[in-house]
Write a protein that holds these residues in place. Structure first.
Motif, PDB file in Angstrom:
ATOM      1  N   PHE A 215       0.842  -1.204   0.000  1.00 43.07           N
ATOM      2  CA  PHE A 215       0.000   0.000   0.000  1.00 43.07           C
ATOM      3  C   PHE A 215       0.877   1.255   0.000  1.00 43.07           C
ATOM      4  O   PHE A 215       0.556   2.252  -0.640  1.00 43.07           O
ATOM      5  CB  PHE A 215      -0.945   0.011   1.209  1.00 43.07           C
ATOM      6  CG  PHE A 215      -2.275  -0.630   0.933  1.00 43.07           C
ATOM      7  CD1 PHE A 215      -3.242   0.035   0.202  1.00 43.07           C
ATOM      8  CD2 PHE A 215      -2.557  -1.904   1.394  1.00 43.07           C
ATOM      9  CE1 PHE A 215      -4.467  -0.560  -0.067  1.00 43.07           C
ATOM     10  CE2 PHE A 215      -3.771  -2.517   1.133  1.00 43.07           C
ATOM     11  CZ  PHE A 215      -4.732  -1.831   0.397  1.00 43.07           C
ATOM     12  N   GLY A 216       2.005   1.199   0.730  1.00 45.57           N
ATOM     13  CA  GLY A 216       2.931   2.332   0.754  1.00 45.57           C
ATOM     14  C   GLY A 216       3.475   2.655  -0.626  1.00 45.57           C
ATOM     15  O   GLY A 216       3.728   3.820  -0.954  1.00 45.57           O
ATOM     16  N   GLN A 217       3.650   1.610  -1.468  1.00 47.28           N
ATOM     17  CA  GLN A 217       4.150   1.822  -2.822  1.00 47.28           C
ATOM     18  C   GLN A 217       3.058   2.351  -3.759  1.00 47.28           C
ATOM     19  O   GLN A 217       3.342   3.062  -4.725  1.00 47.28           O
ATOM     20  CB  GLN A 217       4.720   0.513  -3.382  1.00 47.28           C
ATOM     21  CG  GLN A 217       6.004   0.084  -2.681  1.00 47.28           C
ATOM     22  CD  GLN A 217       6.527  -1.248  -3.188  1.00 47.28           C
ATOM     23  OE1 GLN A 217       5.903  -1.905  -4.009  1.00 47.28           O
ATOM     24  NE2 GLN A 217       7.681  -1.659  -2.697  1.00 47.28           N
ATOM     25  N   GLU A 218       1.799   1.993  -3.471  1.00 45.22           N
ATOM     26  CA  GLU A 218       0.684   2.370  -4.359  1.00 45.22           C
ATOM     27  C   GLU A 218       0.035   3.700  -3.974  1.00 45.22           C
ATOM     28  O   GLU A 218      -0.571   4.356  -4.803  1.00 45.22           O
ATOM     29  CB  GLU A 218      -0.393   1.275  -4.367  1.00 45.22           C
ATOM     30  CG  GLU A 218       0.055  -0.059  -4.925  1.00 45.22           C
ATOM     31  CD  GLU A 218       0.400  -0.001  -6.399  1.00 45.22           C
ATOM     32  OE1 GLU A 218      -0.131   0.892  -7.109  1.00 45.22           O
ATOM     33  OE2 GLU A 218       1.212  -0.820  -6.861  1.00 45.22           O
ATOM     34  N   VAL A 219       0.144   4.076  -2.701  1.00 46.91           N
ATOM     35  CA  VAL A 219      -0.570   5.267  -2.197  1.00 46.91           C
ATOM     36  C   VAL A 219       0.456   6.331  -1.793  1.00 46.91           C
ATOM     37  O   VAL A 219       1.117   6.202  -0.752  1.00 46.91           O
ATOM     38  CB  VAL A 219      -1.467   4.896  -0.986  1.00 46.91           C
ATOM     39  CG1 VAL A 219      -2.253   6.125  -0.510  1.00 46.91           C
ATOM     40  CG2 VAL A 219      -2.408   3.749  -1.344  1.00 46.91           C
ATOM     41  N   PRO A 220       0.606   7.390  -2.584  1.00 46.57           N
ATOM     42  CA  PRO A 220       1.621   8.428  -2.275  1.00 46.57           C
ATOM     43  C   PRO A 220       1.432   9.048  -0.888  1.00 46.57           C
ATOM     44  O   PRO A 220       2.403   9.405  -0.228  1.00 46.57           O
ATOM     45  CB  PRO A 220       1.411   9.478  -3.381  1.00 46.57           C
ATOM     46  CG  PRO A 220       0.678   8.766  -4.474  1.00 46.57           C
ATOM     47  CD  PRO A 220      -0.125   7.683  -3.827  1.00 46.57           C
ATOM     48  N   GLU A 221       0.161   9.163  -0.450  1.00 42.22           N
ATOM     49  CA  GLU A 221      -0.101   9.781   0.863  1.00 42.22           C
ATOM     50  C   GLU A 221       0.501   8.960   2.004  1.00 42.22           C
ATOM     51  O   GLU A 221       0.873   9.517   3.044  1.00 42.22           O
ATOM     52  CB  GLU A 221      -1.613   9.937   1.087  1.00 42.22           C
ATOM     53  CG  GLU A 221      -2.284  10.956   0.196  1.00 42.22           C
ATOM     54  CD  GLU A 221      -2.737  10.382  -1.143  1.00 42.22           C
ATOM     55  OE1 GLU A 221      -3.527  11.040  -1.828  1.00 42.22           O
ATOM     56  OE2 GLU A 221      -2.298   9.267  -1.509  1.00 42.22           O
ATOM     57  N   ILE A 222       0.578   7.631   1.832  1.00 41.45           N
ATOM     58  CA  ILE A 222       1.200   6.791   2.863  1.00 41.45           C
ATOM     59  C   ILE A 222       2.712   7.017   2.834  1.00 41.45           C
ATOM     60  O   ILE A 222       3.357   7.171   3.875  1.00 41.45           O
ATOM     61  CB  ILE A 222       0.864   5.299   2.643  1.00 41.45           C
ATOM     62  CG1 ILE A 222      -0.633   5.066   2.882  1.00 41.45           C
ATOM     63  CG2 ILE A 222       1.692   4.400   3.566  1.00 41.45           C
ATOM     64  CD1 ILE A 222      -1.110   3.661   2.571  1.00 41.45           C
ATOM     65  N   TYR A 223       3.286   7.056   1.625  1.00 44.54           N
ATOM     66  CA  TYR A 223       4.725   7.300   1.474  1.00 44.54           C
ATOM     67  C   TYR A 223       5.104   8.641   2.095  1.00 44.54           C
ATOM     68  O   TYR A 223       6.167   8.787   2.710  1.00 44.54           O
ATOM     69  CB  TYR A 223       5.097   7.265  -0.007  1.00 44.54           C
ATOM     70  CG  TYR A 223       6.563   7.422  -0.279  1.00 44.54           C
ATOM     71  CD1 TYR A 223       7.440   6.342  -0.169  1.00 44.54           C
ATOM     72  CD2 TYR A 223       7.095   8.662  -0.638  1.00 44.54           C
ATOM     73  CE1 TYR A 223       8.795   6.483  -0.404  1.00 44.54           C
ATOM     74  CE2 TYR A 223       8.448   8.815  -0.883  1.00 44.54           C
ATOM     75  CZ  TYR A 223       9.290   7.716  -0.762  1.00 44.54           C
ATOM     76  OH  TYR A 223      10.642   7.874  -0.988  1.00 44.54           O
ATOM     77  N   ASP A 224       4.220   9.650   1.958  1.00 44.28           N
ATOM     78  CA  ASP A 224       4.489  10.990   2.486  1.00 44.28           C
ATOM     79  C   ASP A 224       4.066  11.146   3.952  1.00 44.28           C
ATOM     80  O   ASP A 224       4.099  12.260   4.483  1.00 44.28           O
ATOM     81  CB  ASP A 224       3.751  12.043   1.641  1.00 44.28           C
ATOM     82  CG  ASP A 224       4.287  12.115   0.214  1.00 44.28           C
ATOM     83  OD1 ASP A 224       5.472  11.762   0.026  1.00 44.28           O
ATOM     84  OD2 ASP A 224       3.528  12.487  -0.697  1.00 44.28           O
ATOM     85  N   HIS A 225       3.618  10.040   4.580  1.00 43.19           N
ATOM     86  CA  HIS A 225       3.213  10.027   6.008  1.00 43.19           C
ATOM     87  C   HIS A 225       1.997  10.899   6.301  1.00 43.19           C
ATOM     88  O   HIS A 225       1.780  11.305   7.440  1.00 43.19           O
ATOM     89  CB  HIS A 225       4.384  10.438   6.922  1.00 43.19           C
ATOM     90  CG  HIS A 225       5.616   9.620   6.716  1.00 43.19           C
ATOM     91  ND1 HIS A 225       5.662   8.272   7.035  1.00 43.19           N
ATOM     92  CD2 HIS A 225       6.828   9.926   6.201  1.00 43.19           C
ATOM     93  CE1 HIS A 225       6.863   7.805   6.725  1.00 43.19           C
ATOM     94  NE2 HIS A 225       7.585   8.773   6.222  1.00 43.19           N
ATOM     95  N   ILE A 226       1.210  11.227   5.255  1.00 42.09           N
ATOM     96  CA  ILE A 226      -0.054  11.933   5.510  1.00 42.09           C
ATOM     97  C   ILE A 226      -1.068  10.914   6.043  1.00 42.09           C
ATOM     98  O   ILE A 226      -1.879  11.218   6.916  1.00 42.09           O
ATOM     99  CB  ILE A 226      -0.576  12.597   4.209  1.00 42.09           C
ATOM    100  CG1 ILE A 226       0.423  13.657   3.734  1.00 42.09           C
ATOM    101  CG2 ILE A 226      -1.953  13.211   4.427  1.00 42.09           C
ATOM    102  CD1 ILE A 226       0.165  14.178   2.336  1.00 42.09           C
ATOM    103  N   ILE A 227      -1.004   9.695   5.499  1.00 38.32           N
ATOM    104  CA  ILE A 227      -1.862   8.606   5.982  1.00 38.32           C
ATOM    105  C   ILE A 227      -0.978   7.564   6.658  1.00 38.32           C
ATOM    106  O   ILE A 227       0.087   7.206   6.147  1.00 38.32           O
ATOM    107  CB  ILE A 227      -2.649   7.966   4.813  1.00 38.32           C
ATOM    108  CG1 ILE A 227      -3.673   8.969   4.273  1.00 38.32           C
ATOM    109  CG2 ILE A 227      -3.347   6.680   5.256  1.00 38.32           C
ATOM    110  CD1 ILE A 227      -4.395   8.501   3.033  1.00 38.32           C
ATOM    111  N   GLU A 228      -1.425   7.094   7.839  1.00 42.06           N
ATOM    112  CA  GLU A 228      -0.687   6.062   8.581  1.00 42.06           C
ATOM    113  C   GLU A 228      -1.436   4.737   8.512  1.00 42.06           C
ATOM    114  O   GLU A 228      -2.673   4.719   8.622  1.00 42.06           O
ATOM    115  CB  GLU A 228      -0.577   6.446  10.059  1.00 42.06           C
ATOM    116  CG  GLU A 228       0.511   7.429  10.390  1.00 42.06           C
ATOM    117  CD  GLU A 228       0.522   7.678  11.894  1.00 42.06           C
ATOM    118  OE1 GLU A 228       0.786   6.724  12.660  1.00 42.06           O
ATOM    119  OE2 GLU A 228       0.236   8.828  12.301  1.00 42.06           O
ATOM    120  N   ILE A 229      -0.688   3.656   8.358  1.00 42.62           N
ATOM    121  CA  ILE A 229      -1.292   2.316   8.493  1.00 42.62           C
ATOM    122  C   ILE A 229      -1.097   1.907   9.945  1.00 42.62           C
ATOM    123  O   ILE A 229       0.030   1.716  10.407  1.00 42.62           O
ATOM    124  CB  ILE A 229      -0.622   1.314   7.535  1.00 42.62           C
ATOM    125  CG1 ILE A 229      -0.903   1.711   6.087  1.00 42.62           C
ATOM    126  CG2 ILE A 229      -1.117  -0.097   7.803  1.00 42.62           C
ATOM    127  CD1 ILE A 229      -0.200   0.873   5.047  1.00 42.62           C
TER     128      ILE A 229
END
Length: 526
Positions: A215-229
């Protein structure tokens, strides 16, 4: 391998450079391996008893051989020792314990010596390569890597990562998933270990974190730490739940992970062989989070027990099978995701249980307070569940119940107190009969009923109680006081109260020892 004499000096350095480049290891390591190989061959020629050193000039490639001799007063081994007199003749500054170097002529490698040298170099280079692999990958645990299937043996897959080999064990692959040689594979590094046959890099496609990384690779917001898993639970190859939180109130975390027309989540689903993924909004409130985690089932009511981290969830009758899921999958994944034990009831079951509790509590008041059914039911409706609660409340609070007056309230509280006193007297007699000490009975948090339970379990003295752990008192399966509503913190406080005398005894012993020492000093003659 050609004989050393037929290699000119620069060719030797070129070979070392080529091997270093091919294996991605330091050139010096290759040259050291060559030096060791030459030493081994020279010992075979000059005698294994000799201490021989070989050195390759790092700039010219020239090979120098020398024999090391230890300076001693008296020679015991000719091959490795020299007398102080002989040493001083060569080096006037020589002292006993020094080593002096005696140059040897270069040797011509025979076929067998050359083969031995080659084996030494190959082994040393292999060891260096393994060490390089371990150092490179030991800090990469937690990464997702791509590689090619090198071979498949008994379901276990060896993966070529380019600069190293890794292994995916059969139980770390998704069910019904098969790979053939040269197939591309993506997996998660969950462990790197040193083993006898070299560093082992272990990969997984079933690990929960693998999904989070995808998901971190597919969702830029996760990569940018805007969204947390925040949490992931997986039944690999079948179904999964992932809890997400947005640090930006303007961004919907679930929508961002799903993507336009489901494009982002679909990319992860495709990588995981069609594993169904529920994306859930995380919440700091356990009840809200658990309700979200049980989606797509609807929840009508929850009852939490913070102490045991259990939650009772009530769902409409027609939603039960959806909430539980096929073979209990939905509730099991929700439990893994939230870290809570989840019990699911239908509204009908919960209603039946509530009515049963109501009848049992009403009957309890009828039997203990000698009142009629209407008064008992009014007490239960008002929230009273035990006689002790009536005994230790102000009569004015009971009088506030609709249909009660002050005289009735006073009478009920009086009857409740008489009942509790009678029960406590019986418990006290039983406590004495069981031999539970007065010191244990003096611990404030222990009720008469608890003291009897301790006595029946053989816990009779402060030392007996102090030797226990909190879990032994309140464990849900076999805790001695499990039926008395104690929390683990309260149990630990009781045990510490029982242990208090141990520390008092130590202080007394210290004081006595100090007094004794002072007495001895006062009578000791000057």
């Amino acid at each position: 391998m050609e004989s050393a004499t037929s290699l000119n000096r620069l060719e030797l350095l070129q070979v070392a450079d080529a091997v270093a480049r091919e294996k991605s290891i330091d050139r010096d390591i290759v040259l050291e391996a060559m030096e060791e190989a030459i030493q081994k061959a020279a010992r075979a020629k000059y005698g294994h008893e000799n201490e021989i050193r070989a050195e390759i000039d790092r700039k010219t490639g020239e090979i120098r051989l020398a024999r090391l001799l230890e300076v001693v007063d008296e020679i015991e081994e000719d091959a490795i020792q020299i007398t102080i007199d002989e040493a001083k003749a060569r080096h006037p500054a020589a002292q006993v314990g020094d080593f002096i170097s005696e140059p040897l002529p270069p040797i011509d490698f025979g076929r067998i010596a050359a083969q031995t040298a080659k084996q030494v170099i190959v082994q040393k280079v292999r060891d260096a390569e393994r060490e390089r692999q371990y150092e490179e990958y030991k800090d990469r645990i937690g990464e997702v890597v791509n590689g090619f299937v090198k071979r498949v043996e008994y379901g276990n897959i060896t993966v070529d990562l380019g600069r190293a080999e890794a292994i995916v064990r059969r139980d770390e692959l998704l069910p019904r998933e098969s790979f053939r040689q040269s197939d591309r594979i993506r997996a998660y590094i969950y462990d790197v270990r040193r083993e006898q046959r070299g560093p082992q890099i272990f990969l997984s496609r079933t690990h929960p974190t693998f999904m989070a990384k995808l998901f971190g690779q597919e969702v830029p917001e996760i990569y940018d730490h805007i969204i947390e898993i925040k949490a992931v639970a997986r039944d690999p190859g079948s179904r999964a739940k992932i809890a997400v939180l947005s640090n930006d109130s303007s961004i919907d975390p679930v929508g961002a992970c799903v993507g336009m027309r489901g494009s982002r989540v679909q990319a992860v689903v495709n990588e995981l062989q069609g594993e169904k993924i529920d994306i859930i909004q995380w919440s700091p409130d356990p009840a809200t989070f658990i309700v979200n985690a049980l989606a797509p089932a609807e929840v009508s009511k929850v009852v939490l027990d913070e102490e045991t981290r259990r939650i009772e969830v009530v769902v409409p009758d027609e939603q039960l099978s959806l909430a539980i899921g096929r073979r209990g999958q939905n509730v099991r994944l929700a439990s893994q995701l939230t870290g809570w034990d989840i019990d699911i009831l239908t509204e009908e079951e919960e209603s039946d249980r509530r009515q049963l509790e109501f009848r049992e509590r009403s009957q309890h008041f009828i039997d203990t307070l000698n009142v009629d059914e209407v008064i008992a039911q009014l007490l239960v409706t008002e929230g009273f569940s035990r006689v002790e609660e009536v005994a230790f409340v102000e009569a004015s609070e009971v009088a506030d119940i609709e249909g009660f007056d002050e005289d009735l309230a006073e009478e009920l509280v009086q009857r409740a107190r008489e009942y509790v006193d009678g029960v406590n007297t019986a418990y006290e007699e039983r406590r004495v009969e069981l031999g539970v000490s007065d010191e244990v009975a003096a611990i404030e948090a222990l009720t008469p009923a608890m003291l009897v339970a301790l006595g029946e379990a053989g816990v009779k003295t402060l030392d007996d109680l102090g030797d226990l752990a909190g879990d032994e008192l309140v464990n849900a399966q076999d805790g001695i006081l499990r039926e008395h509503g104690l929390g683990e913190d309260e149990a630990n406080d009781i045990i510490m109260a029982a242990r208090a005398h141990w520390f008092d005894d130590e202080d007394e012993a210290t004081v006595e020892a100090g007094a004794k020492e002072a007495d001895e000093q006062s009578v000791r003659p000057e």
